[in-house]
Design an enzyme around this catalytic site. Sequence first.
Site, PDB file in Angstrom:
ATOM      1  N   ASP A 400       1.140  -0.700  -0.021  1.00 54.80           N
ATOM      2  CA  ASP A 400      -0.020   0.076  -0.165  1.00 54.80           C
ATOM      3  C   ASP A 400       0.743   1.337  -0.129  1.00 54.80           C
ATOM      4  O   ASP A 400       2.293   1.560   0.328  1.00 54.80           O
ATOM      5  CB  ASP A 400      -0.520   0.093   1.504  1.00 54.80           C
ATOM      6  CG  ASP A 400      -2.193   0.740   1.007  1.00 54.80           C
ATOM      7  OD1 ASP A 400      -2.179   1.669   0.061  1.00 54.80           O
ATOM      8  OD2 ASP A 400      -3.404   0.392   1.726  1.00 54.80           O
ATOM      9  N   GLU A 403       3.402   4.863  -4.284  1.00 55.26           N
ATOM     10  CA  GLU A 403       3.396   6.537  -4.984  1.00 55.26           C
ATOM     11  C   GLU A 403       3.922   7.337  -3.809  1.00 55.26           C
ATOM     12  O   GLU A 403       4.593   8.082  -4.580  1.00 55.26           O
ATOM     13  CB  GLU A 403       2.067   6.838  -5.020  1.00 55.26           C
ATOM     14  CG  GLU A 403       1.308   7.120  -3.450  1.00 55.26           C
ATOM     15  CD  GLU A 403       0.189   6.418  -3.114  1.00 55.26           C
ATOM     16  OE1 GLU A 403      -0.100   6.280  -1.822  1.00 55.26           O
ATOM     17  OE2 GLU A 403       0.030   5.669  -3.688  1.00 55.26           O
ATOM     18  N   ASP A 473      -7.982   4.036  -4.103  1.00 53.38           N
ATOM     19  CA  ASP A 473      -8.818   4.404  -2.858  1.00 53.38           C
ATOM     20  C   ASP A 473     -10.032   5.161  -3.557  1.00 53.38           C
ATOM     21  O   ASP A 473     -10.390   6.280  -3.203  1.00 53.38           O
ATOM     22  CB  ASP A 473      -8.579   5.162  -1.721  1.00 53.38           C
ATOM     23  CG  ASP A 473      -7.605   4.696  -0.731  1.00 53.38           C
ATOM     24  OD1 ASP A 473      -7.373   3.243  -0.912  1.00 53.38           O
ATOM     25  OD2 ASP A 473      -6.831   4.683  -0.341  1.00 53.38           O
TER      26      ASP A 473
END
Length: 815
Positions: A400, A403, A473
């Site tokens: 997760d 980035e 998300d």
Amino acid sequence: MKCIFSLLCLVMVSVMSSQAQIFQKTDWGAKAVINSTGVEVRFYSPSIVRIQKWPAGSDFNKQSLSVTKTPEKTKFSVAQQGDRLLLKSSKMLVTLNLKDGAVSFQDVRGNALLNEKAQGASFTPFNDAGTSTYSVGQEFTLDKDEAIYGLGQQQGGKMSQRNVTLHMVQGNTDDYVPFFVSTKGYGLFWDNYSPTIFEDKPETTLFKSDVGDGIDYYFMVGGSLDGSVACMRDLTGQAPMFPLWTFGFWQSKERYKSQNELVGVVKKYRELGVPLDGIIQDWQYWGNNYLWNAMEFLNTEFPEPKKMVDDIHNMNAHLIISIWSSFGPQTKQYREMQPKGMLLNFGTWPQSGMEAWPPNRDYPSGVQPYDPYNPEARDIYWRYLNKGLFSLGIDGWWMDSTEPDHLDFKPSDFDLKTYLGSFRKVRNAFPLMAVGGVSEHQRGVSSDKRVFILTRSAFAGQQRYGANTWSGDVNSSWQSLRNQIPAGLNFSLSGIPYWNTDIGGFFAGSYNRGWGDGSGAKNPLYQELYVRWLQFGTFTPMMRSHGTDVPREIYNFGKKGEPIFDAIEKSINLRYAMLPYIYSTAWSVTKDQSTMMRALAMDFQDNNVRNINDEYMFGKSILVAPVVHAQYTPETIVKTDENSGWNKGDKKDNKAVAVDFTQSKSAKAYLPAGTSWFDFWTNTKYNGGQEITLATTIDKMPLFVKAGSIIPFGPKVKFATEKKWDDLEIRVYEGANGEFSLYEDENDNYNYEKGIYSTINFKWDDKSKTLTIADRKGTFPGMLAERKFHVVKIAANGNKTEKEVVYKDKKVTVK
């Protein structure tokens, strides 16, 4: 007279010498200095050429983070015609204007492909955290009628990326890959990792990056969209095979709060007989936020992690677990990395040490991302991951925030030092380095378990690391669902073939309000959206249900015999029936650089499909047209981001809606020209090149099969490897010749790289109505010595002809 002749000879030699000095031929191409700018043209293959430009007098030696290919010996010719230098390989002609430095590209037939704009290169002096360098840009001229695709994943809903402006900095739901492919049969990779602007306008197309010692890009001639993607994989790495079990159904949510809950979900699926191959444990199994990403089960609700993993494996399921690119200040990793300068001090998730929302800034979490550009930091990361989690038998990684999350952004954050220079200089390659570190380390210790990484971000070349990227998300809304289709297709056209999305959307809290039990899973507004999203997810490279607020397990939506439960189960069962087709398609991705989710422009020379953003091919045979508008309920507009999405109390309640999900509805679909199509559900045949309207129900979306297709269907199972493929149904759709190669191996190791696998080729001759099943090629341990094929021919009138075939690895002809 002799003196005059000597003088003429001297002048001619002088002119020739000055002309010869304009450029220098090299082993790989040519170099020149033009108007104080150095230019190099370097062939990497007949189809791929690298263009570099830099201010003369400075050095420009760059080792690419994305490119793995080294220049192969390429035969090419060099000729000068006035002010033009022509470099020709067997696949392209590159022309360098020796007067202004502009480069243009043609195919070998002389057709113009792409031109740099005259005076289109720019070098603007830039102080990068104390280092003197440049901001660099290059302008190109595109034809007004060509479509381009790729550039990563965005949520804007567009298919063709013409007339767009993108500010390329990796984000939660936007993944940027500075590579595009054109319907003219070429691709362009802008090899820069700093914040970059891509801008396409009618008069010019521009890449401009904040930091670069020079301009560096690769031009490739593929001849088609498929061919250009194949060139990009040749340049930046091939996609390995995923294990068979990754293509089954995956259940997840934010988050399972105990060991018993996690194991209990798998048990419930097994009791219901609904297929399931994996479950995912999200964050906070490590305890509080100060222990963020400790890579250990420090949460007391997970007292026996090894037993938990074993319990899941004993039910023939797999476990993937959440790991992050950052660490809390009380973790061992933080304490080892921080003194070595391996952490990046900027705001990231979570912002508070407390779990309550909104974040309590009086108690900052102290969480910091690590520096994945540093090889020693990647070693430390893996050491703890291996010891704390991989040693337990966990099957894959949910990486997760790759980035990574960059909250409360300050421009000075880009000045932070990494192992490879300023954070600004390498910003967009963060996911490539983070994912690559885990992948390479796992490959280094195990060849028995294929690397499988689920990641939230990606950059050019990431396909080589066994990673499947999800779209972040995203909102639980119909518009968000619509956006996912072009997002996934453009991402796939960026050279990275494995992509998925949170089925049902991530932020679904607004559907809970107004329902007495707090469960949006009983809310028809959400039920319809979830079912349609699941049907779309059935035809993506990973079928994974996930999100917050609304529980996503099938039993929360009702029970067997009820429309919503049955629709969900029908899609999951269809996914498992298609596993032989999907796994064989995955092999074509690895072996032939193919693509699983295919924009219609990849397969059809039909101008009508260039901008279609709600249909696609899944493999080469199946046309998917998801229902992306509400048919039974009003559409609810949901707008959230990674901050507001967690706020549960500021929205109005939904009103209860009376819905009859047994009603029939209708939907439209465009069928590309150049072939005929069969309705998957009814076998009705349609001609291509038209839009049709057809009946749909809550458990059925428009789905078509191309004439000439051969599709294998597997047995009914509860998990991917429950039954051998010893009795497959082989559907043949007449109307055109066709071929299909059935691929099989050991399902989860790297022996296939050594040639340990098998293929069976099926060939349909439409004129003679003959199916030829060729000799089996290759072997692997445990392969079947004999099997049945239940051949079903679908005729143009919808009728079926069925035959049983006993196959013993030798050629069989079925008429």
